[in-house]
Design a protein around this motif. Structure first.
Motif, PDB file in Angstrom:
ATOM      1  N   ARG A   1       0.816  -1.211   0.000  1.00  0.00           N
ATOM      2  CA  ARG A   1       0.000   0.000   0.000  1.00  0.00           C
ATOM      3  C   ARG A   1       0.857   1.271   0.000  1.00  0.00           C
ATOM      4  O   ARG A   1       0.401   2.323  -0.446  1.00  0.00           O
ATOM      5  N   GLY A   2       2.087   1.165   0.481  1.00  0.00           N
ATOM      6  CA  GLY A   2       2.981   2.296   0.364  1.00  0.00           C
ATOM      7  C   GLY A   2       3.305   2.591  -1.086  1.00  0.00           C
ATOM      8  O   GLY A   2       3.361   3.744  -1.514  1.00  0.00           O
ATOM      9  N   LEU A   3       3.503   1.512  -1.876  1.00  0.00           N
ATOM     10  CA  LEU A   3       3.763   1.649  -3.305  1.00  0.00           C
ATOM     11  C   LEU A   3       2.518   2.104  -4.056  1.00  0.00           C
ATOM     12  O   LEU A   3       2.570   2.991  -4.905  1.00  0.00           O
ATOM     13  N   ARG A   4       1.379   1.503  -3.738  1.00  0.00           N
ATOM     14  CA  ARG A   4       0.151   1.798  -4.490  1.00  0.00           C
ATOM     15  C   ARG A   4      -0.437   3.178  -4.178  1.00  0.00           C
ATOM     16  O   ARG A   4      -0.873   3.891  -5.087  1.00  0.00           O
ATOM     17  N   TYR A   5      -0.447   3.532  -2.905  1.00  0.00           N
ATOM     18  CA  TYR A   5      -1.196   4.733  -2.509  1.00  0.00           C
ATOM     19  C   TYR A   5      -0.394   5.697  -1.631  1.00  0.00           C
ATOM     20  O   TYR A   5      -0.947   6.698  -1.173  1.00  0.00           O
ATOM     21  N   GLY A   6       0.856   5.392  -1.383  1.00  0.00           N
ATOM     22  CA  GLY A   6       1.612   6.223  -0.445  1.00  0.00           C
ATOM     23  C   GLY A   6       1.078   6.107   0.965  1.00  0.00           C
ATOM     24  O   GLY A   6       1.223   7.030   1.773  1.00  0.00           O
ATOM     25  N   ASP A   7       0.461   4.970   1.273  1.00  0.00           N
ATOM     26  CA  ASP A   7      -0.173   4.743   2.578  1.00  0.00           C
ATOM     27  C   ASP A   7       0.909   4.328   3.574  1.00  0.00           C
ATOM     28  O   ASP A   7       0.968   3.192   4.022  1.00  0.00           O
ATOM     29  N   SER A   8       1.759   5.282   3.913  1.00  0.00           N
ATOM     30  CA  SER A   8       2.966   4.952   4.657  1.00  0.00           C
ATOM     31  C   SER A   8       3.525   6.189   5.341  1.00  0.00           C
ATOM     32  O   SER A   8       3.307   7.315   4.889  1.00  0.00           O
ATOM     33  N   LEU A   9       4.245   5.966   6.419  1.00  0.00           N
ATOM     34  CA  LEU A   9       4.931   7.016   7.170  1.00  0.00           C
ATOM     35  C   LEU A   9       6.374   6.598   7.383  1.00  0.00           C
ATOM     36  O   LEU A   9       6.688   5.408   7.346  1.00  0.00           O
ATOM     37  N   PHE A  10       7.248   7.578   7.619  1.00  0.00           N
ATOM     38  CA  PHE A  10       8.623   7.197   7.949  1.00  0.00           C
ATOM     39  C   PHE A  10       9.265   8.242   8.850  1.00  0.00           C
ATOM     40  O   PHE A  10       8.853   9.395   8.894  1.00  0.00           O
ATOM     41  N   GLU A  11      10.271   7.786   9.572  1.00  0.00           N
ATOM     42  CA  GLU A  11      11.103   8.641  10.398  1.00  0.00           C
ATOM     43  C   GLU A  11      12.546   8.488   9.929  1.00  0.00           C
ATOM     44  O   GLU A  11      13.043   7.369   9.803  1.00  0.00           O
ATOM     45  N   ALA A  12      13.208   9.603   9.649  1.00  0.00           N
ATOM     46  CA  ALA A  12      14.637   9.602   9.338  1.00  0.00           C
ATOM     47  C   ALA A  12      15.371   9.988  10.612  1.00  0.00           C
ATOM     48  O   ALA A  12      15.205  11.100  11.128  1.00  0.00           O
ATOM     49  N   ILE A  13      16.171   9.069  11.136  1.00  0.00           N
ATOM     50  CA  ILE A  13      16.737   9.201  12.478  1.00  0.00           C
ATOM     51  C   ILE A  13      18.261   9.120  12.405  1.00  0.00           C
ATOM     52  O   ILE A  13      18.811   8.266  11.711  1.00  0.00           O
ATOM     53  N   ARG A  14      18.905  10.000  13.128  1.00  0.00           N
ATOM     54  CA  ARG A  14      20.377   9.987  13.183  1.00  0.00           C
ATOM     55  C   ARG A  14      20.826   9.148  14.373  1.00  0.00           C
ATOM     56  O   ARG A  14      20.353   9.347  15.499  1.00  0.00           O
ATOM     57  N   VAL A  15      21.746   8.215  14.121  1.00  0.00           N
ATOM     58  CA  VAL A  15      22.285   7.355  15.170  1.00  0.00           C
ATOM     59  C   VAL A  15      23.807   7.430  15.112  1.00  0.00           C
ATOM     60  O   VAL A  15      24.403   7.233  14.048  1.00  0.00           O
ATOM     61  N   VAL A  16      24.424   7.736  16.240  1.00  0.00           N
ATOM     62  CA  VAL A  16      25.881   7.876  16.301  1.00  0.00           C
ATOM     63  C   VAL A  16      26.425   6.963  17.399  1.00  0.00           C
ATOM     64  O   VAL A  16      26.001   7.058  18.552  1.00  0.00           O
ATOM     65  N   ASN A  17      27.349   6.074  17.022  1.00  0.00           N
ATOM     66  CA  ASN A  17      27.957   5.140  17.981  1.00  0.00           C
ATOM     67  C   ASN A  17      26.892   4.353  18.752  1.00  0.00           C
ATOM     68  O   ASN A  17      27.011   4.123  19.969  1.00  0.00           O
ATOM     69  N   GLY A  18      25.835   3.963  18.065  1.00  0.00           N
ATOM     70  CA  GLY A  18      24.773   3.194  18.693  1.00  0.00           C
ATOM     71  C   GLY A  18      23.843   4.009  19.565  1.00  0.00           C
ATOM     72  O   GLY A  18      22.972   3.447  20.236  1.00  0.00           O
ATOM     73  N   ARG A  19      23.986   5.336  19.554  1.00  0.00           N
ATOM     74  CA  ARG A  19      23.137   6.218  20.360  1.00  0.00           C
ATOM     75  C   ARG A  19      22.146   6.928  19.447  1.00  0.00           C
ATOM     76  O   ARG A  19      22.538   7.558  18.453  1.00  0.00           O
ATOM     77  N   ILE A  20      20.869   6.834  19.758  1.00  0.00           N
ATOM     78  CA  ILE A  20      19.803   7.331  18.895  1.00  0.00           C
ATOM     79  C   ILE A  20      19.464   8.762  19.271  1.00  0.00           C
ATOM     80  O   ILE A  20      19.016   9.038  20.392  1.00  0.00           O
ATOM     81  N   TYR A  21      19.664   9.679  18.346  1.00  0.00           N
ATOM     82  CA  TYR A  21      19.386  11.087  18.602  1.00  0.00           C
ATOM     83  C   TYR A  21      17.873  11.337  18.605  1.00  0.00           C
ATOM     84  O   TYR A  21      17.160  10.901  17.707  1.00  0.00           O
ATOM     85  N   PHE A  22      17.409  12.047  19.633  1.00  0.00           N
ATOM     86  CA  PHE A  22      16.030  12.531  19.734  1.00  0.00           C
ATOM     87  C   PHE A  22      15.003  11.410  19.562  1.00  0.00           C
ATOM     88  O   PHE A  22      13.997  11.556  18.854  1.00  0.00           O
ATOM     89  N   LEU A  23      15.280  10.290  20.218  1.00  0.00           N
ATOM     90  CA  LEU A  23      14.421   9.114  20.100  1.00  0.00           C
ATOM     91  C   LEU A  23      12.987   9.417  20.514  1.00  0.00           C
ATOM     92  O   LEU A  23      12.032   9.041  19.826  1.00  0.00           O
ATOM     93  N   GLU A  24      12.809  10.072  21.658  1.00  0.00           N
ATOM     94  CA  GLU A  24      11.457  10.326  22.157  1.00  0.00           C
ATOM     95  C   GLU A  24      10.658  11.176  21.184  1.00  0.00           C
ATOM     96  O   GLU A  24       9.478  10.898  20.912  1.00  0.00           O
ATOM     97  N   GLU A  25      11.283  12.195  20.615  1.00  0.00           N
ATOM     98  CA  GLU A  25      10.580  13.072  19.670  1.00  0.00           C
ATOM     99  C   GLU A  25      10.171  12.308  18.406  1.00  0.00           C
ATOM    100  O   GLU A  25       9.055  12.479  17.901  1.00  0.00           O
ATOM    101  N   HIS A  26      11.066  11.468  17.900  1.00  0.00           N
ATOM    102  CA  HIS A  26      10.729  10.667  16.719  1.00  0.00           C
ATOM    103  C   HIS A  26       9.593   9.698  17.037  1.00  0.00           C
ATOM    104  O   HIS A  26       8.656   9.534  16.232  1.00  0.00           O
TER     105      HIS A  26
END
Length: 281
Positions: free
Chosen positions: A21-46
């Motif tokens: 459905r992401g391909l057919r209708y764009g029925d999809s969401l995503f988060e682009a997240i920065r991770v440095v040395n295994g540490r996830i930046y702004f995890l709660e906000e994402h």
């Protein structure tokens, strides 16, 4: 490696089909997240943005979709790579196959992809960076425009326009002819010590880094922050212009038409941003 519903697969594995459905209708969401040395930046906000967006799109949120689950799936995917490096992680959620516009189910699947980044910290580039208005199509002034969805045709066509005309980026406008954002991030203007950014009700993305820059600037005794509509006429009156997103951080704009901008505020804020990023992971 790619993580599909908790299973690690080779990046060239065929785990999606033509009914997606992401391909057919764009029925999809995503988060682009920065991770440095295994540490996830702004995890709660994402995490909170993803949950809010899923509710708006009436997707069924699985019981296991906790913040800890999101973190563990990201780190599981990174485990197949060298974790002591900076990465761009894309966490995508899409409604399961079935139905036409009306889905057969509101249940979801997810996939996690990773891409290595060059720098572990947010940096400022002094390279010339020129932007122009993209006026072929407009951003809608509604809540759907605030979401990080896969419906990015406007951004795709605008990116092609920018490349064809040797611009590094373009600025998008809404039906009221107000500046909304850049192709790949939120927009900020600086005039003196006043920092302005378009409000969410003008149609801009509810960006994680937008929120952080507003918080950092508001706490500072140096700047005054305003969430106000920005007309194209204001662009040439401003001292500085910069773009923000969670992967690149702060991108100073060097030129818009005949206007040349400084990057003093960008350099000041990127230091504060790196400090906040290290404290909040």
């Amino acid at each position: 490696m790619v993580n599909f519903n908790g299973t690690l697969l080779e990046t060239d594995a065929h785990f999606l089909n033509n009914s997606n459905r992401g391909l057919r209708y764009g029925d999809s969401l995503f988060e682009a997240i920065r991770v440095v040395n295994g540490r996830i930046y702004f995890l709660e906000e994402h995490y909170l943005r993803l949950m809010s967006s899923m509710r708006i799109l009436r997707m069924e949120i699985p019981m296991e979709f906790t913040m800890e689950f999101l973190a563990s799936e990201i780190l599981k995917t990174l485990s197949a790579n060298a974790q002591n490096k900076p990465y761009r992680v894309r966490f995508t959620v899409f409604r399961n196959d079935g139905g036409l516009y009306l889905p057969k189910t509101n249940r979801v699947s997810y996939c996690v992809e990773v891409q290595e980044l060059e720098h572990p910290f947010y940096t400022i580039s002094d390279a010339p960076y020129e932007v122009e208005l993209f006026k072929d199509f407009y951003v809608n002034k509604d809540m759907l425009s605030n979401l990080k969805s896969n419906n990015r045709l406007l951004n795709v066509v605008g990116s092609v326009f920018a490349k064809e005309n040797d611009f590094q980026n373009c600025l998008l406008i809404n039906g009221d002819k107000m500046i909304v954002e850049a192709l790949n991030g939120n927009l900020f203007l600086v005039t003196g010590k006043t920092i302005k950014t378009p409000p969410l009700n003008d149609g801009c993305l509810n960006g994680v880094l937008r929120k952080k820059i507003i918080e950092i600037s508001t706490k500072s005794t140096v700047y005054e922050v305003r969430e106000e509509s920005i007309s194209p006429f204001e662009l040439q009156k401003a001292d500085e212009m910069f773009i923000t997103n969670t992967i690149s951080g702060i991108i100073p704009v060097y030129k818009y038409r005949k206007k040349i901008y400084k990057n003093t505020t960008s350099k000041d804020l990127v230091g504060k941003l790196n400090a906040v990023a290290r404290l909040t992971v």
